[in-house]
Write a protein that holds these residues in place. Structure first.
Motif, PDB file in Angstrom:
ATOM      1  N   ARG A  67       0.836  -1.206   0.000  1.00  0.00           N
ATOM      2  CA  ARG A  67       0.000   0.000   0.000  1.00  0.00           C
ATOM      3  C   ARG A  67       0.870   1.255   0.000  1.00  0.00           C
ATOM      4  O   ARG A  67       0.618   2.207  -0.757  1.00  0.00           O
ATOM      5  CB  ARG A  67      -0.920   0.001   1.217  1.00  0.00           C
ATOM      6  CG  ARG A  67      -1.982  -1.078   1.220  1.00  0.00           C
ATOM      7  CD  ARG A  67      -2.959  -0.873   2.379  1.00  0.00           C
ATOM      8  NE  ARG A  67      -3.871  -1.986   2.515  1.00  0.00           N
ATOM      9  CZ  ARG A  67      -3.682  -2.994   3.368  1.00  0.00           C
ATOM     10  NH1 ARG A  67      -2.617  -3.020   4.146  1.00  0.00           N
ATOM     11  NH2 ARG A  67      -4.560  -3.982   3.427  1.00  0.00           N
ATOM     12  N   PRO A  75       0.551   3.134  -9.472  1.00  0.00           N
ATOM     13  CA  PRO A  75      -0.127   1.847  -9.627  1.00  0.00           C
ATOM     14  C   PRO A  75       0.386   0.967 -10.755  1.00  0.00           C
ATOM     15  O   PRO A  75      -0.104  -0.147 -10.930  1.00  0.00           O
ATOM     16  CB  PRO A  75      -1.581   2.270  -9.891  1.00  0.00           C
ATOM     17  CG  PRO A  75      -1.454   3.611 -10.555  1.00  0.00           C
ATOM     18  CD  PRO A  75      -0.285   4.271  -9.890  1.00  0.00           C
ATOM     19  N   GLU A  95      -7.427  -3.360  -3.903  1.00  0.00           N
ATOM     20  CA  GLU A  95      -7.203  -2.796  -5.236  1.00  0.00           C
ATOM     21  C   GLU A  95      -6.342  -3.679  -6.120  1.00  0.00           C
ATOM     22  O   GLU A  95      -6.195  -3.405  -7.318  1.00  0.00           O
ATOM     23  CB  GLU A  95      -6.573  -1.396  -5.139  1.00  0.00           C
ATOM     24  CG  GLU A  95      -5.273  -1.316  -4.372  1.00  0.00           C
ATOM     25  CD  GLU A  95      -5.450  -0.957  -2.908  1.00  0.00           C
ATOM     26  OE1 GLU A  95      -4.618  -0.197  -2.388  1.00  0.00           O
ATOM     27  OE2 GLU A  95      -6.432  -1.441  -2.294  1.00  0.00           O
ATOM     28  N   LEU A  96      -5.760  -4.740  -5.571  1.00  0.00           N
ATOM     29  CA  LEU A  96      -4.920  -5.642  -6.347  1.00  0.00           C
ATOM     30  C   LEU A  96      -5.713  -6.826  -6.884  1.00  0.00           C
ATOM     31  O   LEU A  96      -6.660  -7.298  -6.258  1.00  0.00           O
ATOM     32  CB  LEU A  96      -3.778  -6.191  -5.494  1.00  0.00           C
ATOM     33  CG  LEU A  96      -2.617  -5.268  -5.156  1.00  0.00           C
ATOM     34  CD1 LEU A  96      -1.634  -5.996  -4.249  1.00  0.00           C
ATOM     35  CD2 LEU A  96      -1.915  -4.784  -6.422  1.00  0.00           C
ATOM     36  N   VAL A 244      -2.630  -3.737 -10.119  1.00  0.00           N
ATOM     37  CA  VAL A 244      -3.802  -2.885 -10.016  1.00  0.00           C
ATOM     38  C   VAL A 244      -4.452  -2.863 -11.405  1.00  0.00           C
ATOM     39  O   VAL A 244      -3.829  -2.410 -12.366  1.00  0.00           O
ATOM     40  CB  VAL A 244      -3.427  -1.460  -9.587  1.00  0.00           C
ATOM     41  CG1 VAL A 244      -4.665  -0.561  -9.554  1.00  0.00           C
ATOM     42  CG2 VAL A 244      -2.734  -1.470  -8.233  1.00  0.00           C
TER      43      VAL A 244
END
Length: 246
Positions: A67, A75, A95-96, A244
């Motif tokens: 993070r 990203p 978000e991954l 991402v």
């Protein structure tokens, strides 16, 4: 959360892990590294054609590092490390998305083989690189290493008696203490004759002489290549990447 600024700091934080040390690329300009608890993350731009975020450590510490690192470097960087760890981190960081598993292979010493050597392999001149491009186009079109890319340092090859280029491999994206073997290809009509193994042995030997360790990345479904690398003495490590999504 602390930032690491030297190769020595990275090596100490990761215990000399060859994947992490390779990603550090000698801490060349643009590389950034971070540590937290027992975790370490190295953001390496365009390392083997990807913005890679090599990670190692416990899931909670690495998730926090990922993070932080993504906020710092952006990203486009793809977490990359042991397959189980990357899968856990992808679950912990919403978000991954887990993208792919493959293998990282490393050796510090080539296996002794009395029946195979690097005979016929040599470093190619820059003027021979258009032939390398042609061979890769037909025999390994998905190769990350191609002539002309930054940090694809040199190519080795084997020719037949008529002068035709039949097998190639590259020294590409090598770090000071971890050389990387890439761009391996053998002409379709020349397969099964051990030429790929010979050119890989030639390049791996040069990488070991210069860097002390030789590594490579290979798709898990490429069983023939994995067999060649294992015969040369490379040990296999299952790794994976996450990203991402766009």
């Amino acid at each position: 959360m602390r930032e690491l600024f030297t190769v020595a700091e990275v090596e100490d934080a990761c215990g000399g892990d060859d994947l992490i040390v390779w990603a550090a690329q000698g801490m060349r300009p643009g590389v950034r590294a971070f540590a937290h608890g027992d975790g370490v993350a190295v953001a390496s731009p365009r390392a083997s054609r990807r913005d890679r975020l090599a990670v190692r450590g416990g899931t909670a510490d690495v998730a926090a590092l990922v993070r932080h690192a993504l906020a710092e470097v952006g990203p486009s960087y793809r977490p990359f490390g042991d397959a189980a760890l990357v899968a856990e981190v992808a679950r912990a960081v919403p978000e991954l998305a887990f993208t792919a598993g493959f293998s990282w292979m490393t050796t510090t010493r080539l296996a002794d083989r009395t029946d195979r050597d690097a005979g016929g392999a040599r470093w190619l001149d820059p003027g021979e690189e258009p032939e390398v491009t042609d061979l890769l186009t037909s025999a390994n079109p998905d190769s990350y290493a191609v002539p002309g890319l930054p940090r694809v340092r040199r190519w080795a090859g084997i020719r037949d008696a008529g002068g035709r280029l039949l097998a190639v491999a590259a020294d590409a994206w090598s770090a000071p203490t971890v050389g990387l073997l890439a761009g391996v290809a053998t002409a379709a009509e020349a397969r099964g004759r051990g030429l790929g193994e010979r050119v890989c042995r030639f390049v791996a030997r040069a990488l070991l002489d210069e860097h002390g360790r030789a590594s490579l990345m290979v798709d898990d479904d490429n069983r023939a290549a994995i067999g060649v690398y294992a015969r040369l003495g490379f040990a296999r490590r299952r790794v994976a990447a996450a990203a991402v999504p766009d």
